[in-house]
Design a protein around this motif. Structure first.
Motif, short mmCIF file in Angstrom:
data_model
loop_
_atom_site.label_atom_id
_atom_site.label_comp_id
_atom_site.label_asym_id
_atom_site.label_seq_id
_atom_site.Cartn_x
_atom_site.Cartn_y
_atom_site.Cartn_z
N GLY A 1 -2.59 23.59 10.48
CA GLY A 1 -3.44 24.86 9.83
C GLY A 1 -3.51 24.78 8.55
N LEU A 2 -2.84 23.84 7.77
CA LEU A 2 -2.71 24.23 6.52
C LEU A 2 -3.39 22.83 5.93
CD1 LEU A 2 0.99 25.42 5.95
CD2 LEU A 2 -1.23 26.66 5.65
N VAL A 3 -3.77 21.83 6.47
CA VAL A 3 -4.04 20.50 5.87
C VAL A 3 -5.29 20.03 6.49
CG1 VAL A 3 -1.79 20.15 4.77
CG2 VAL A 3 -2.59 18.90 6.75
N SER A 4 -6.06 19.39 5.65
CA SER A 4 -7.14 18.66 6.33
C SER A 4 -7.03 17.04 6.67
CB SER A 4 -8.45 18.56 5.48
OG SER A 4 -8.20 17.97 4.30
N SER A 5 -5.74 16.66 6.40
CA SER A 5 -5.22 15.35 6.65
C SER A 5 -5.15 15.14 8.25
CB SER A 5 -4.11 15.12 5.94
OG SER A 5 -4.01 15.32 4.81
N LEU B 1 0.99 -1.22 0.16
CA LEU B 1 0.01 0.06 0.03
C LEU B 1 0.71 1.30 0.26
CD1 LEU B 1 -2.93 1.55 0.29
CD2 LEU B 1 -2.33 1.25 2.71
N ASP B 2 0.68 2.10 -0.78
CA ASP B 2 1.27 3.27 -0.78
C ASP B 2 0.56 4.59 -1.03
OD1 ASP B 2 4.08 4.32 -1.02
OD2 ASP B 2 4.72 3.09 -2.33
N GLY B 3 1.16 5.99 -0.73
CA GLY B 3 0.58 6.97 -1.10
C GLY B 3 -0.16 7.56 -0.11
N GLN B 4 -0.36 6.99 0.91
CA GLN B 4 -1.40 7.43 1.95
C GLN B 4 -0.58 8.02 3.14
OE1 GLN B 4 -4.62 7.21 1.86
NE2 GLN B 4 -4.78 6.25 -0.24
N VAL B 5 0.51 7.65 3.47
CA VAL B 5 1.20 8.10 4.43
C VAL B 5 2.48 8.97 4.10
CG1 VAL B 5 2.28 7.60 6.76
CG2 VAL B 5 0.64 6.08 5.87
N VAL C 1 12.61 20.33 7.06
CA VAL C 1 11.89 21.33 6.59
C VAL C 1 11.13 22.22 7.84
CG1 VAL C 1 11.14 20.20 4.33
CG2 VAL C 1 9.84 19.75 6.40
N GLY C 2 12.13 22.28 8.69
CA GLY C 2 11.70 23.04 10.15
C GLY C 2 11.39 24.47 9.68
N LEU C 3 10.83 25.20 10.71
CA LEU C 3 10.31 26.61 10.62
C LEU C 3 11.09 27.44 10.61
CD1 LEU C 3 7.03 26.35 12.59
CD2 LEU C 3 7.42 25.78 10.21
N ALA C 4 12.56 27.36 10.82
CA ALA C 4 13.54 28.41 10.79
C ALA C 4 13.53 28.96 9.55
CB ALA C 4 14.90 27.86 11.27
N GLY C 5 13.36 27.99 8.44
CA GLY C 5 12.90 28.51 7.01
C GLY C 5 11.73 28.21 6.72
N LEU C 6 10.70 28.97 6.75
CA LEU C 6 9.33 28.56 6.72
C LEU C 6 9.13 28.15 5.03
CD1 LEU C 6 6.46 28.58 7.93
CD2 LEU C 6 6.21 30.88 7.05
N HIS C 7 9.90 28.82 4.02
CA HIS C 7 9.64 28.29 2.92
C HIS C 7 9.98 26.80 2.51
CE1 HIS C 7 13.87 28.88 3.43
NE2 HIS C 7 14.26 28.07 2.58
N ARG C 8 10.58 26.20 3.29
CA ARG C 8 10.97 24.95 3.05
C ARG C 8 9.59 23.95 3.10
NH1 ARG C 8 16.35 23.88 6.58
NH2 ARG C 8 14.86 24.67 8.12
N ILE C 9 8.98 24.34 4.13
CA ILE C 9 7.73 23.73 4.30
C ILE C 9 6.50 24.23 3.28
CG2 ILE C 9 6.61 25.03 6.17
CD1 ILE C 9 6.29 20.99 5.87
N GLU D 1 2.50 18.82 -2.01
CA GLU D 1 2.65 17.32 -2.07
C GLU D 1 2.26 16.64 -0.90
OE1 GLU D 1 6.92 17.05 -2.44
OE2 GLU D 1 6.88 14.80 -2.48
N ILE D 2 2.49 17.30 0.55
CA ILE D 2 2.16 16.55 1.62
C ILE D 2 0.74 16.45 1.79
CG2 ILE D 2 2.15 17.18 4.04
CD1 ILE D 2 4.89 18.55 3.89
N LYS D 3 0.05 17.40 1.39
CA LYS D 3 -1.59 17.42 1.61
C LYS D 3 -2.20 16.13 0.89
CE LYS D 3 -3.76 21.36 0.86
NZ LYS D 3 -3.91 22.41 0.59
N LYS D 4 -1.56 15.57 -0.10
CA LYS D 4 -2.34 14.46 -0.94
C LYS D 4 -2.49 13.23 0.16
CE LYS D 4 -0.66 16.40 -5.30
NZ LYS D 4 0.42 16.49 -6.17
N HIS D 5 -1.70 13.25 1.14
CA HIS D 5 -1.72 12.07 2.04
C HIS D 5 -2.77 12.15 2.91
CE1 HIS D 5 2.31 12.12 0.23
NE2 HIS D 5 2.43 10.90 0.41
N ALA D 6 -3.53 11.10 3.22
CA ALA D 6 -4.44 10.97 4.17
C ALA D 6 -3.83 11.05 5.73
CB ALA D 6 -5.35 9.50 4.24
N ILE D 7 -2.63 10.60 5.77
CA ILE D 7 -2.06 10.74 7.18
C ILE D 7 -0.61 11.41 7.14
CG2 ILE D 7 -1.25 9.19 8.99
CD1 ILE D 7 -3.16 7.07 7.83
N ILE D 8 -0.47 12.27 7.86
CA ILE D 8 0.79 12.76 7.96
C ILE D 8 1.31 12.65 9.22
CG2 ILE D 8 2.21 14.99 7.57
CD1 ILE D 8 -0.43 16.08 6.12
#
Lengths: 224, 224, 224, 224, 224, 224, 224, 224
Positions: free
Chosen positions: G163-167, G89-93, G126-134, G140-147
């Motif tokens: 605050g950015l994704v519904s997963s 199974l792939d693509g969910q996490v 992708v830590g917040l010290a450089g917000l652009h990274r996240i 790409e991240i929000k396509k996964h059901a589970i993060i």
């Protein structure tokens, strides 16, 4: 057998000359007789005096003629005994708040600055649960040399701002929240452990202290 | 099944433009393969890179040709990969230490500043057990716009300095001590609870962070 | 089914012979019926009895004839049931306070000493935010064999005094402050971790205990 | 770029005149170069110097000719650089230990006193699990003006002694134990919360500090 | 949209058969509607029910006819709804208290036992500040198979008793005290770290739990 | 200047008569010279002696002829100096473990009991992640008058057992786990806060103490 | 007197049927004899078994023929005894890491999922010290059901992502950092106090637990 | 000098589109003027708004016409300003409570779900003190994809459920209890340290957060 109240007071009236910050009165827990005596001594100097964490009940305990001389703001629980000075410096300090609940801390900072003649730009309710709110304001915020950031709960806002601007970022963790957050311990730890380089921190809810740090910096910048 | 090490690294090379502070590597706890990969990427940029909390064992794990490019200082456990820049700004920052045991923190601050071209005046072993030591140096210290104060145990030194000078005072609690002091929790709490107005605080032992705060302030002062 | 209140009380009336300190009543949390019974037994002995942490509400709960026999001081919340003794020993103990807010602890110490016939010199509001205040008084303070120092928040005052005088320094951390300070935990940790050699510490807000330590020392000095 | 070690050292050689206690070196965590430099400066003064918490590895790091000048005691990890003075005062201080495991603290106190010419009576392994052990020794113990009590785990011994004698009781909580006890936090809290009036407390494992408090008291008693 | 209160209740009426202890109601924090519903269900069973930590305000919230069926004891804040049983077993359990302030815990234990038909011997105010008080009662105490010891502050009493008797010693740390003691954390830690072998501990202020442990042991002894 | 080791030892050899439990040696942190001296004194009595928390390194430090007299068990780190007694009482005590990692605590309890002639039934690896494992064994477990339950992490097993059996349940929280669990603080808090009435608790990892509590109870039951 | 190792083991081999997750072995702190016995029992089942927190030293302690059957990954310290299954199974996490130092946690999660046949997308550093990274990776991240979000220090990343994704967002605080951060307590508190609604949390460093939560959710989604 | 209240508010009205969860108002600690302004802005949107932790006193402070528009539930202290939506999804979420005292948390979760159109099955008072209560309901509970478990004190219920069902288990530690339990810290630690794989945790008393996590999962399952 009891000592007169004036023997218990030793105001540090030369503090402004020494470190650029006025003596102020931390009111919480002080006995009414002590507060009243301090007010008398302050009035005798002819200069305004800031009382922080002054409860409504403490305010009401003063004789009416003294009470009437207070400029009191209930959310921050600050009272300025004597005239509130005009703003003589503006545009250098921004105060940013994660939530409306943090207003009591932000206002303490705002009023401490104002008491020293410094204006500030307040930007409220831009916490990270809706990241766009802070991103919408970053350009405006970064124009200020000093940014005071008040945040409770997980207090992630100073980290995000610290990564976006080169200004001095002074984080004030607040006691907003409940469970693990309550009391501000989590916010405090998070701000101290920030991954953004060069963010500094004050005690929990210490809007007064953050404003005083800003005053130190403005003086070093020869703006005061 | 394991991912290549380079997929685990995402250096933030524009940090210096964004916030005036260079990306740096927190080495403690990183796997050797990750440190080696970071060094390769850093060397490829042609710019020096600061590694903090780099143990001697980690340093020794590098291939000899990379290891030889490190300017390493063992007390602070900092390694600068590439040339250490000349000092281009001096006289603005003092670093004051309560005890000789705090040297590892002071040196981390000193070297972080130097890595950004900023010199600093270091004043060591002037803790309050002998108050005259700090009083003898106050005139010299107060000439600096920024004072970084490293102190462990009861960390009373930032409070005393904060009451004597109008400069920005950045307290760095250190983990020096034992019993209730060990780990720096007492020093941290004491500095946060300081009765001197406007003293700000960093994480325990965070000489790097204090230096970065100084860099922010120098930039706001248009000195960098 | 309930037991009579007198079965719950076992006063230690020989304590003064055994250790040189009078039995005293820790009132906080005690039920009114128990306090009333204790007062009856104390009055029956014909000797004065000290009640510490006696709230105004508890005082008011006593029958009027008993209440009238209390010498009550509201800031320290101490009540002496019976006559307050004359001072029979003076000049040995100084009580020094960082801030006016610490007065409730200082007065508990002062009154505990007085209850045992010992006078004390009280010096208030000489905290380190204005270092000159304590330096102005050091010569006066150091003439006392025992110095009780009450300080909250960062509690740096005992450290400074401990480095300046050879007297016995007994630090009493106080619960004054908020955020990390509140409850006195930071002050307690700071005093225990002091860098000044030979400063000893009592429980938070324990003015009573500090006074009793002084009584022990005076007895060893054959002054009592 | 590194500073010479001597710039990091500022010995407080007048401490003995000021407060009656010799400057001493807290060795734990100090770099070898700093310890070596301190030893050189100490030897230059011609007076003995006490090093506390000096590990065997640190001792071995000294050049042989310096190492040979140390009188080292491994259980307390104390090294006296230079001659150990003769005892010039005896019979005033007792050191009482709850268990054999507390010996490392008791010996630190014993040796600190001896370094100042003060002898002490050591009474070991009289913890409350067998109450008769301490009761058998109370008459002997109470003859001393000062009683240093070292106890870990639940640290109930200072409470019992404090209720039996009028001497000064200085409790030193120790880190002996495991689980909730480990680190000495439970012992510390128990001694601070003692129900025996006038017991004072030092930091965990701080035999040095307890001895220094005794030195202060002996000086106030005009015995030193 | 709200659910009926009875859907929120699931009494465990077979607990007495299963483990020898009656279901009881922990009242603190429960809504009045829930307490009232529980009382109705309890009354329907025809068997008495114990309510612990029932405040006077909660008691007053009941309809008068239910409130009148409570046997209420204010110091322990326990209410027994229905008849208090006769004592059917005596002489096995002693309840020993360090101070009068611990009475609220002792009475909760006493009444929980009585609710199960077990009598107990209560011995109050025998704390270690006056060691003779407990030594005077040891012979009487040691005749009981089970000794419940309630103590706050430094809670040294269970350690001393544990070293003197072979009975089961169940320590109940209490929240009596202030500063480091307040809340009972110090007492809890001290009892858990006791140097007397085989002393067991319950939650802070848990007189109910200590009584239930005694009930378990009496059952194992075939006395119930 | 150092005292002979025998002056530091005061064995409590009458403990067995007084409280029914043999003196035992807590080895962790003791100096080798002290352990060796204790062993000599113990051998001189002709009776076996239990050493708890005796590391392999400590064991190896003994002279060979003494070391050979130890019956040593490495998982519990217990050494019995002298013969291990025969079991003279069986069937009363069960020791139940949540996980295999808790074995070191269970074995310390098992060996402490055996040292006193008491056998025990050990049931391992029946934690709640698979509830059927404990349900399969409940009938067997509940036949024992005393159940010692060793559990780390969330330590939920004592609660479930406490609700199923009327026996005495002695919970021993263990230090098994990591993150919030590490050190056993979470397990300790969970067992103290258990919702099952009458479960009692010992210090973290204190298998020795739980066994001693069982010995107290067996004596009260007149089985020893 | 010692029990055979197999008596200490009770594998829960039906766990996969009951809750959809395989029994796994928490290796840290287990004795070698226990690990070896578990491996024997696991091999006898013919199914692969996951060992978490298996140190290199523990791995090396196995007999060579068993050791060779381990698929071992040193950064996560996970060993899979037996074949690593194909991804079914792939693509969910997605597994997102704030810093490279968090890799040890991310890999534990990745390998736990893989052991159950589930693939995952790993996004590191992708830590917040450089917000652009996240922000660059959100689509790409929000396509996964589970993060699964691994972050130490101030652990602000889960809040921003929440605050950015519904997963489903599962935060794993890590022990990365020092001072107030060390041990992960600050990261844990910050994630629990998050201002982003519906973020859930596991124990510190518990990549295994986060993966198991994902497995529960995938099963509820009928994807497994 | 004070700012208008509307300048302090910045509602995140697009949150529902972004993450599938409606903006909600955390009322505790907010000033009345702020709550009133938020209500005005919410009413202007024409959509219902959830206020959590809204005290009765805060509710009463609203102008009568606004107050009447609130659907208020006193146990959870939740107010829905505007119509409560119909249930549009049912059968997916169970809310399980250890005790009746946990009802305030369960209802907050229930009402948060209902505000989003999701029904839930509530099962109360099935704590482990009587294990049969939860075993009787397991078959019913396990039919739900998501199980929210509210438990205070030792919070063992999530562990037992986590070992019995394959559903997503979201533990909500509650502040129910006293002594070590009070405030929910013990329950929080126990749930985080659970030995059942894949149980996730929210802040103490955070019924709102658990419901929001369920909403995230339902959306990932395409049921919303």
């Amino acid at each position: 057998m009891n000592r007169p109240a004036q023997d218990d007071i030793c105001l540090d009236l030369q503090r402004i000359e020494r470190i650029g910050i006025e003596e102020a009165v931390f009111s919480q827990g002080k006995a009414d007789v002590h507060l009243h005596e301090i007010a008398q001594q302050a009035l005798a100097t002819g200069k305004p005096m800031l009382f922080t964490r002054l409860s409504q009940a403490q305010l009401d305990s003063f004789p009416a003629d003294v009470r009437d001389k207070f400029n009191y703001e209930p959310i921050s629980r600050t009272g300025i005994l004597g005239p509130v000075p005009n703003v003589v410096l503006d545009g250098q300090v921004a105060i940013v708040c994660a939530g409306t609940s943090d207003a009591f801390v932000a206002r303490e900072a705002e009023r401490t600055l104002r008491h020293h003649g410094v204006g500030s730009k307040v930007i409220m309710d831009v916490g990270l649960a809706g990241l766009h709110r802070i991103l919408n304001r970053v350009e405006e915020i970064k124009k200020h040399a000093i940014i005071i950031v008040c945040a409770g709960m997980d207090a992630a806002l100073p980290t995000v701002l610290g990564g976006l601007v080169s200004s001095m970022v002074i984080a004030v963790p607040t006691s907003v929240g409940y469970g693990v957050a309550a009391g501000g311990e989590s916010a405090l730890r998070a701000t101290l452990a920030t991954c953004s380089a060069g963010v500094v921190v004050t005690n929990i809810d210490n809007g007064f202290g953050a404003a005083c740090a800003a005053l130190r910096m403005l003086r070093s910048m020869k703006l005061r």
